[in-house]
Design a protein around this motif. Structure first.
Motif, PDB file in Angstrom:
ATOM      1  N   TYR A   6       0.858  -1.183   0.000  1.00 62.20           N
ATOM      2  CA  TYR A   6       0.000   0.000   0.000  1.00 62.20           C
ATOM      3  C   TYR A   6       0.900   1.240   0.000  1.00 62.20           C
ATOM      4  N   TYR A  63      -7.370   2.582  -6.534  1.00 65.83           N
ATOM      5  CA  TYR A  63      -8.658   2.554  -5.837  1.00 65.83           C
ATOM      6  C   TYR A  63      -9.199   3.967  -5.631  1.00 65.83           C
ATOM      7  N   GLU A  64     -10.522   4.035  -5.452  1.00 65.50           N
ATOM      8  CA  GLU A  64     -11.187   5.312  -5.233  1.00 65.50           C
ATOM      9  C   GLU A  64     -10.730   5.918  -3.911  1.00 65.50           C
ATOM     10  N   GLY A  68     -15.048   3.762   1.122  1.00 66.25           N
ATOM     11  CA  GLY A  68     -15.389   2.485   0.511  1.00 66.25           C
ATOM     12  C   GLY A  68     -14.254   1.912  -0.316  1.00 66.25           C
ATOM     13  N   GLY A  69     -13.584   2.784  -1.085  1.00 64.09           N
ATOM     14  CA  GLY A  69     -12.450   2.317  -1.872  1.00 64.09           C
ATOM     15  C   GLY A  69     -11.334   1.792  -0.996  1.00 64.09           C
ATOM     16  N   ALA A  71     -11.674   0.553   2.065  1.00 65.16           N
ATOM     17  CA  ALA A  71     -12.113  -0.696   2.688  1.00 65.16           C
ATOM     18  C   ALA A  71     -11.941  -1.881   1.742  1.00 65.16           C
ATOM     19  N   ARG A  72     -12.224  -1.662   0.460  1.00 61.19           N
ATOM     20  CA  ARG A  72     -12.115  -2.771  -0.496  1.00 61.19           C
ATOM     21  C   ARG A  72     -10.669  -3.242  -0.657  1.00 61.19           C
ATOM     22  N   VAL A  73      -9.716  -2.320  -0.690  1.00 63.27           N
ATOM     23  CA  VAL A  73      -8.332  -2.766  -0.864  1.00 63.27           C
ATOM     24  C   VAL A  73      -7.747  -3.289   0.445  1.00 63.27           C
ATOM     25  N   ALA A  75      -9.311  -5.143   2.498  1.00 59.51           N
ATOM     26  CA  ALA A  75      -9.760  -6.536   2.580  1.00 59.51           C
ATOM     27  C   ALA A  75      -8.820  -7.472   1.838  1.00 59.51           C
ATOM     28  N   ARG A  76      -8.136  -6.970   0.819  1.00 59.88           N
ATOM     29  CA  ARG A  76      -7.253  -7.828   0.038  1.00 59.88           C
ATOM     30  C   ARG A  76      -5.942  -8.137   0.755  1.00 59.88           C
ATOM     31  N   GLU A  79      -5.086 -11.764   1.382  1.00 60.24           N
ATOM     32  CA  GLU A  79      -4.576 -12.636   0.322  1.00 60.24           C
ATOM     33  C   GLU A  79      -3.059 -12.774   0.349  1.00 60.24           C
TER      34      GLU A  79
END
Length: 364
Positions: A6, A63-64, A68-69, A71-73, A75-76, A79
């Motif tokens: 990140y 990402y945005e 919300g953007g 939070a989505r990344v 979560a990854r 992985e």
């Protein structure tokens, strides 16, 4: 291993001096077999100033710049085998740090990568509740862009389990000699964005010598200088895309490196520009800072200035032939001792050792 990184931006160097550092090091890590996913926000107009397309050696997720953007990344992170949060993303930094640590698997390495450690340490030193201070016990490692022994000691004193510098370097495929370009003709060139903690030093090491040498053309590259009061002999060329860095470094008689205040005070913090310019065979004049000799030999591979008067003295006595010889010695030195392949090999060993230590602490 799969690395979730990140950071500010891999694709754009616009207001993002760490871009070539990320590219050189992470590409070298990919060549060693690591699977890289780089998460960068759509922020600061960087995507409109891309230097490169998404490379074949990394997945880049833009990402945005919204909760919300983010939070989505975050979560990854689940992985990945290694989760890295770099400093200076510029938006949602605290949320990314806390979220990525929480989302990482139990067996994953958690790393904070500080690309401006002196400034970070000055910020968090007296703030025991700072998000990074709270995160340190949950991190396996702090990596830094520079800072050497003083930064390592400071992070350890704050509770970091491990801290190691991974210094800037050169990617010979990206930074190399090119034919001089008339767009960047000048006596002395300086490439750097206008930042509050460097502006006074730019005034002292670059603009004052320019004012005292009105017949010599000086070249200024970087964002933010449009409103600055520049001498008539200083030509500002604006943001210089990374594809033009070789020409910018190679064309003037010499190029100047000016550390930010925090990095100059700590030392052991060679900027990306130093290695990029050396890789292009440029004659570099740098402000003086502790630890320089670990990277390039003063007066043989790089010229050192304690103040603007020293810069002027170098320019008065430097001939094109001498500049070329200094630049060539610097180029040979960085190709021998300071490539991103070498830095990646160091990092690869650190990660494997840290992974083994984590398995001992957290057995399955």
């Amino acid at each position: 291993m799969r690395i979730a990184f990140y950071g500010s931006s891999l694709l754009s160097s616009y207001w993002n001096g760490a871009a070539t550092y990320y590219r050189g090091l992470l590409e070298a890590m990919a060549r060693l077999g690591h699977d890289i996913v780089f998460f960068e926000p759509d922020a600061f107009n960087r995507q409109a100033h891309r230097d490169i397309d998404p490379p074949d050696w990394a997945e880049v997720v833009v990402y945005e710049n919204t909760p919300g953007g983010v939070a989505r990344v975050i979560a990854r992170a689940a992985e990945a085998d290694i989760v890295v949060k770099a400093s200076g993303v510029g938006v949602f930094d605290d949320e990314l740090l806390e979220g990525a640590i929480a989302a990482a698997r139990e067996d994953a390495l958690r790393i904070f990568w500080d690309v401006d450690a002196p400034a970070t340490l000055a910020e968090i030193g007296n703030q025991p509740l700072h998000p990074l201070r709270r995160a340190l016990p949950h991190l396996d490692m702090v990596l830094t862009y520079g800072g050497g022994p003083p930064v390592v000691a400071a992070y350890r004193a704050l509770g970091a389990r491990s801290c190691a510098p991974i210094y800037n370097a050169v990617d010979p495929a990206t930074h190399h000699p090119v034919v001089p370009d008339p767009r960047f003709a000048g006596h002395l060139g300086f490439l750097g964005n206008r930042l509050p903690d460097r502006e006074e030093r730019v005034e002292r090491f670059f603009l004052e010598p320019a004012r005292r040498s009105p017949d010599q053309p000086f070249l200024l590259g970087g964002a933010g200088w449009e409103s600055a009061a520049l001498p008539a002999n200083v030509r500002h060329v604006g943001h210089v895309f990374s594809r033009d860095h070789n020409a910018f470094n190679r064309t003037p008689l010499a190029v100047l490196n000016i550390a930010r205040n925090s990095m100059a005070s700590i030392g052991y913090s060679p900027a990306t520009r130093v290695f990029e310019a050396a890789g292009a065979g440029a004659c570099v004049i740098t402000d003086a800072w502790e630890g320089l000799g670990l990277f390039l030999e003063p007066e043989m591979e790089i010229l050192v200035a304690r103040d603007g008067r020293d810069v002027e003295e170098h320019l008065l006595t430097l001939t094109p032939g001498e500049a070329a010889e200094i630049g060539e010695r610097a180029r040979r030195r960085v190709l021998s001792d300071h490539t991103y392949h070498q830095r990646a090999s160091q990092l690869d060993r650190l990660l494997k050792d840290s992974f083994a230590e984590r398995r001992e602490r957290c057995p399955a």
